[in-house]
Scaffold this motif. Structure first.
Motif, PDB file in Angstrom:
ATOM      1  N   TRP A  16       0.825  -1.204   0.000  1.00 56.40           N
ATOM      2  CA  TRP A  16       0.000   0.000   0.000  1.00 56.40           C
ATOM      3  C   TRP A  16       0.861   1.258   0.000  1.00 56.40           C
ATOM      4  O   TRP A  16       0.590   2.211  -0.716  1.00 56.40           O
ATOM      5  CB  TRP A  16      -0.971  -0.010   1.189  1.00 56.40           C
ATOM      6  N   ASP A  98     -14.527  13.116   8.755  1.00 57.32           N
ATOM      7  CA  ASP A  98     -15.581  12.199   9.148  1.00 57.32           C
ATOM      8  C   ASP A  98     -14.953  10.895   9.651  1.00 57.32           C
ATOM      9  O   ASP A  98     -14.076  10.329   9.003  1.00 57.32           O
ATOM     10  CB  ASP A  98     -16.478  11.933   7.942  1.00 57.32           C
ATOM     11  N   ASP A 100     -16.051   8.052   9.605  1.00 60.42           N
ATOM     12  CA  ASP A 100     -16.363   6.918   8.733  1.00 60.42           C
ATOM     13  C   ASP A 100     -15.557   6.929   7.439  1.00 60.42           C
ATOM     14  O   ASP A 100     -15.847   6.152   6.529  1.00 60.42           O
ATOM     15  CB  ASP A 100     -17.858   6.907   8.404  1.00 60.42           C
ATOM     16  N   THR A 101     -14.575   7.799   7.348  1.00 62.76           N
ATOM     17  CA  THR A 101     -13.741   7.854   6.150  1.00 62.76           C
ATOM     18  C   THR A 101     -13.012   6.523   5.997  1.00 62.76           C
ATOM     19  O   THR A 101     -12.428   6.011   6.949  1.00 62.76           O
ATOM     20  CB  THR A 101     -12.725   9.009   6.247  1.00 62.76           C
ATOM     21  N   THR A 102     -13.060   5.986   4.788  1.00 61.48           N
ATOM     22  CA  THR A 102     -12.470   4.669   4.542  1.00 61.48           C
ATOM     23  C   THR A 102     -11.045   4.773   4.019  1.00 61.48           C
ATOM     24  O   THR A 102     -10.623   5.843   3.555  1.00 61.48           O
ATOM     25  CB  THR A 102     -13.308   3.887   3.517  1.00 61.48           C
ATOM     26  N   LYS A 103     -10.369   3.655   4.052  1.00 60.41           N
ATOM     27  CA  LYS A 103      -9.013   3.574   3.497  1.00 60.41           C
ATOM     28  C   LYS A 103      -9.051   3.897   2.004  1.00 60.41           C
ATOM     29  O   LYS A 103      -8.166   4.581   1.490  1.00 60.41           O
ATOM     30  CB  LYS A 103      -8.462   2.173   3.743  1.00 60.41           C
ATOM     31  N   ALA A 104     -10.083   3.445   1.306  1.00 58.73           N
ATOM     32  CA  ALA A 104     -10.221   3.716  -0.132  1.00 58.73           C
ATOM     33  C   ALA A 104     -10.398   5.213  -0.390  1.00 58.73           C
ATOM     34  O   ALA A 104      -9.850   5.745  -1.364  1.00 58.73           O
ATOM     35  CB  ALA A 104     -11.395   2.931  -0.712  1.00 58.73           C
ATOM     36  N   GLN A 105     -11.148   5.908   0.456  1.00 62.31           N
ATOM     37  CA  GLN A 105     -11.316   7.353   0.294  1.00 62.31           C
ATOM     38  C   GLN A 105     -10.001   8.088   0.541  1.00 62.31           C
ATOM     39  O   GLN A 105      -9.656   9.019  -0.196  1.00 62.31           O
ATOM     40  CB  GLN A 105     -12.402   7.874   1.237  1.00 62.31           C
ATOM     41  N   GLU A 107      -7.059   6.840   0.135  1.00 60.82           N
ATOM     42  CA  GLU A 107      -6.232   6.501  -1.026  1.00 60.82           C
ATOM     43  C   GLU A 107      -6.572   7.400  -2.214  1.00 60.82           C
ATOM     44  O   GLU A 107      -5.676   7.956  -2.850  1.00 60.82           O
ATOM     45  CB  GLU A 107      -6.473   5.034  -1.375  1.00 60.82           C
ATOM     46  N   ARG A 108      -7.870   7.566  -2.519  1.00 58.11           N
ATOM     47  CA  ARG A 108      -8.286   8.432  -3.633  1.00 58.11           C
ATOM     48  C   ARG A 108      -7.831   9.871  -3.409  1.00 58.11           C
ATOM     49  O   ARG A 108      -7.362  10.534  -4.324  1.00 58.11           O
ATOM     50  CB  ARG A 108      -9.804   8.389  -3.816  1.00 58.11           C
ATOM     51  N   GLN A 164     -16.546  14.802   1.578  1.00 62.29           N
ATOM     52  CA  GLN A 164     -17.579  14.950   2.602  1.00 62.29           C
ATOM     53  C   GLN A 164     -18.638  15.960   2.179  1.00 62.29           C
ATOM     54  O   GLN A 164     -19.519  16.284   2.971  1.00 62.29           O
ATOM     55  CB  GLN A 164     -16.945  15.365   3.935  1.00 62.29           C
TER      56      GLN A 164
END
Length: 183
Positions: A16, A98, A100-105, A107-108, A164
């Motif tokens: 990663w 937030d 709830d921010t994801t690893k994918a977000q 990354e983007r 967001q």
């Protein structure tokens, strides 16, 4: 020898990191596999030596990932050096990411940043590498690395805020949209 779970976790983290540095999945896989071939720490090794060896091998891994994108990094460093003082809008000071921010977000948001500022940001903030060492790894001057860190932090903040729902008007102040209010 390491447990399979530890090795898998380490390999996943290295991949990663390489992907975030290079922006290329294939290069990242190649660099990760090459690094893992040479990294075996015996279970009975001195804990200090094991930690030192893992830290050193991570630094070598980062250097190899950066070498694999040398031309893109140099071109991006030139673009970064020619950028003027930026006064682009940021979300208000009370804005927070937030939960709830994801690893994918993440990354983007990171991959949307030009490669030199992204690498400066990743190395200095995420990897906690000293400024002087970041400059060496990026084959650049410290002042340019500082500028790139600032650019990277600003762009990451804007990218995450946009995800967001923040939008920015011409006067550079955030605006609440109907999508944010779920109307």
């Amino acid at each position: 020898m390491q447990t399979l779970e530890q090795a898998t976790k380490r390999a996943s983290g290295l991949y990663w990191l390489a992907f975030l540095l290079t922006g290329h999945r294939g290069l990242s896989a190649d660099v990760t596999l090459e690094a893992l071939e040479g990294l075996v720490v015996p279970d009975d090794a001195n804990p200090f030596f094991s930690a030192w060896m893992l830290a050193w091998s991570r630094r070598v891994f980062i250097a190899k990932a950066l070498v694999s994108i040398r031309d893109q990094l140099a071109a991006s460093a030139t673009r970064t050096a020619s950028r003027g003082a930026e006064k682009a809008a940021l979300p208000p000071r009370d804005w927070t990411l937030d939960g709830d921010t994801t690893k994918a977000q993440l990354e983007r948001a990171l991959l949307a940043i030009d490669v030199f500022p992204r690498c400066a940001l990743l190395l200095s903030i995420f990897e906690r590498v000293a400024l002087e060492d970041v400059a060496i790894l990026l084959d650049s001057e410290r002042d340019l690395v500082r500028k790139a860190q600032t650019i990277g932090l600003r762009e990451l903040t804007r990218n995450l805020a946009r995800m967001q729902g923040w939008t920015f008007t011409a006067n550079k102040s955030p605006v609440v949209t109907s999508e944010m209010l779920h109307v």
